[in-house]
Design a protein around this motif. Structure first.
Motif, short mmCIF file in Angstrom:
data_model
loop_
_atom_site.label_atom_id
_atom_site.label_comp_id
_atom_site.label_asym_id
_atom_site.label_seq_id
_atom_site.Cartn_x
_atom_site.Cartn_y
_atom_site.Cartn_z
N ASP A 1 63.52 63.35 -10.59
CA ASP A 1 63.39 63.92 -9.14
C ASP A 1 63.93 63.24 -7.80
OD1 ASP A 1 63.16 65.93 -8.07
OD2 ASP A 1 61.07 66.60 -8.45
N GLU A 2 64.67 62.64 -7.52
CA GLU A 2 64.32 61.93 -6.29
C GLU A 2 64.01 61.05 -5.87
OE1 GLU A 2 63.44 64.49 -2.74
OE2 GLU A 2 64.09 66.77 -4.02
N ILE A 3 64.47 60.45 -6.71
CA ILE A 3 64.23 58.69 -7.03
C ILE A 3 65.07 57.94 -6.40
CG2 ILE A 3 63.55 56.33 -8.26
CD1 ILE A 3 61.66 57.92 -9.07
N GLU A 4 64.29 57.72 -4.96
CA GLU A 4 64.94 56.54 -3.85
C GLU A 4 65.36 55.45 -3.40
OE1 GLU A 4 63.00 58.17 -0.57
OE2 GLU A 4 63.89 61.02 -0.97
N ASP A 5 64.17 55.08 -4.23
CA ASP A 5 63.86 53.53 -4.93
C ASP A 5 65.81 52.73 -5.54
OD1 ASP A 5 64.12 50.55 -4.27
OD2 ASP A 5 62.43 50.90 -3.92
N PRO A 6 66.71 52.15 -4.82
CA PRO A 6 67.77 51.47 -5.96
C PRO A 6 67.49 50.42 -7.00
CG PRO A 6 67.92 50.87 -3.84
CD PRO A 6 67.47 51.50 -3.48
N HIS A 7 65.99 50.12 -6.66
CA HIS A 7 65.46 49.01 -7.07
C HIS A 7 64.40 49.34 -8.46
CE1 HIS A 7 66.16 46.30 -4.27
NE2 HIS A 7 66.41 45.87 -4.93
N ASN A 8 64.12 50.66 -8.16
CA ASN A 8 63.08 51.41 -8.99
C ASN A 8 64.13 52.17 -10.33
OD1 ASN A 8 60.99 51.16 -8.46
ND2 ASN A 8 60.63 52.70 -6.70
N VAL B 1 67.16 55.62 -25.36
CA VAL B 1 67.39 57.28 -24.61
C VAL B 1 68.77 57.39 -24.31
CG1 VAL B 1 66.62 57.65 -21.78
CG2 VAL B 1 65.12 56.68 -22.99
N HIS B 2 69.18 58.81 -24.84
CA HIS B 2 70.26 59.45 -24.84
C HIS B 2 70.72 59.42 -23.31
CE1 HIS B 2 68.32 60.55 -28.92
NE2 HIS B 2 69.24 59.25 -28.69
N GLY B 3 70.01 59.21 -22.37
CA GLY B 3 70.79 59.74 -21.00
C GLY B 3 69.88 60.29 -19.90
N VAL B 4 70.16 60.32 -18.58
CA VAL B 4 69.17 59.86 -17.35
C VAL B 4 69.92 61.23 -16.69
CG1 VAL B 4 68.20 58.82 -15.49
CG2 VAL B 4 68.58 57.58 -17.94
N ILE B 5 69.45 61.89 -15.97
CA ILE B 5 69.83 62.68 -15.15
C ILE B 5 69.40 62.42 -13.68
CG2 ILE B 5 69.59 65.15 -14.84
CD1 ILE B 5 69.48 65.17 -17.95
N ILE B 6 70.62 62.57 -13.06
CA ILE B 6 69.62 62.13 -11.27
C ILE B 6 70.36 63.59 -10.45
CG2 ILE B 6 69.35 60.13 -11.51
CD1 ILE B 6 71.46 59.46 -10.30
N PRO B 7 69.63 64.13 -9.82
CA PRO B 7 69.92 65.29 -8.30
C PRO B 7 70.96 64.43 -7.52
CG PRO B 7 68.02 64.52 -7.43
CD PRO B 7 68.12 63.54 -9.23
N LYS B 8 72.10 65.36 -6.76
CA LYS B 8 73.57 64.83 -6.31
C LYS B 8 72.50 64.63 -5.41
CE LYS B 8 77.32 66.56 -8.57
NZ LYS B 8 78.09 67.25 -8.48
N ARG B 9 71.20 65.10 -4.62
CA ARG B 9 71.13 65.04 -3.26
C ARG B 9 69.52 64.48 -3.24
NH1 ARG B 9 70.52 70.97 -0.27
NH2 ARG B 9 70.30 69.45 1.49
N ARG B 10 69.36 63.43 -1.93
CA ARG B 10 68.10 63.25 -2.12
C ARG B 10 67.60 62.12 -2.74
NH1 ARG B 10 67.06 68.43 0.56
NH2 ARG B 10 66.10 69.14 -1.77
N SER B 11 68.68 61.72 -3.67
CA SER B 11 68.05 60.21 -5.14
C SER B 11 69.38 59.76 -4.37
CB SER B 11 68.56 61.43 -6.22
OG SER B 11 68.28 60.52 -6.94
N VAL B 12 69.34 58.45 -4.95
CA VAL B 12 69.58 56.81 -5.48
C VAL B 12 70.99 56.88 -6.18
CG1 VAL B 12 68.72 55.75 -6.34
CG2 VAL B 12 69.99 54.63 -5.12
#
Length: 251
Positions: free
Chosen positions: A107-114, A127-138
């Motif tokens: 949920d809105e992870i912004e640091d590319p290193h993280n 883990v079978h996959g990761v879900i990220i949002p298109k906005r406010r997220s790296v």
């Protein structure tokens, strides 16, 4: 005229470039710094030759400008635009492996290193996959790919418009959604994770958004014994991922 490069299409570093080649990802071209150690570059040159990828030796300063601020180790590749997966692809991967679904929602992870570190641990823990949002997220930038040490080539990442709606879809598929929150009453080590599961990791500073928290089936916390009340997002994610692995191995 100075050439400009899309950072989301650049892969920097020996291991990330090698993993991209081995995974079959479309690579347009590879640049290697003149004078780079042959022991580092020869395997990449050989692998590139097998895949018919052009390799060019250039001044190191050119690589510095192509991936500014990234430790490239004298190797940079330009890949075709990264193909994000669909949420359905993540569930399909679990079915193909005949495994209980295990997903991460960021949920809105912004640091590319993280993000890179989380992907690396996700690959190690199945883990079978990761879900990220298109906005406010790296997204999957060059720094993320470098930090993941090639893991981004093996862990599918879905980029969605609406996380809340995505959580609803996962629930319809029988996936339980666990959120991480420092004020949660439930201890992570007293929670059963041997079920179809998606774990939500919140933003580095503010944690999960209110709506996402409300959408979770249950909330868990990591026990804290020091003076600080929170962990780095990638560290917290790593602890949770390995707790899921521990429980599933003992079932």
């Amino acid at each position: 005229m100075t050439e400009r490069y899309n950072q989301e299409e650049m892969i920097a570093g020996k291991h990330p470039v090698m993993e991209a080649l081995r995974s079959g990802r479309d690579i347009n071209k590879i640049w290697i710094a003149e004078g780079a150690q042959k022991s580092l570059t020869q395997p990449i040159v050989a692998e590139a030759k097998q895949h018919g990828v052009i390799v060019q030796f250039v001044d190191k300063r050119k690589l510095d400008t192509m991936v500014e601020g990234v430790q490239h180790q004298g190797v940079v590749a330009q890949a075709a635009a990264f193909a994000y997966a669909e949420v359905e692809d993540l569930l399909a991967k679990a079915r193909e492996l005949n495994e209980t679904p295990f997903l991460l929602i960021l949920d809105e992870i912004e640091d590319p290193h993280n993000l890179g570190s989380i992907l690396r641990t996700a690959e190690c823990t199945g883990v079978h996959g990761v879900i990220i949002p298109k906005r406010r997220s790296v997204g999957l930038t060059a720094t993320v790919l470098k930090t993941s040490a090639g893991a981004a080539e093996h862990v599918p990442v879905a980029r969605v418009t609406n996380l809340a709606q995505t959580i609803d879809r996962l629930k319809e598929e029988g996936v339980w959604v666990a959120g991480t929150d420092v004020s949660a009453p439930q201890d992570v080590y007293k929670t059963k994770f041997d079920l179809p599961l998606a774990i939500v990791i919140g933003n580095e500073g503010k944690g999960m958004g209110r709506l996402i928290k409300e959408k979770c089936d249950f909330l868990v916390k990591l026990p804290m014994h020091g003076r600080l009340n929170s962990l780095n997002a990638s560290v917290a994610a790593g602890v949770l991922m390995y707790e899921v692995v521990r429980q599933r191995r003992s079932v």
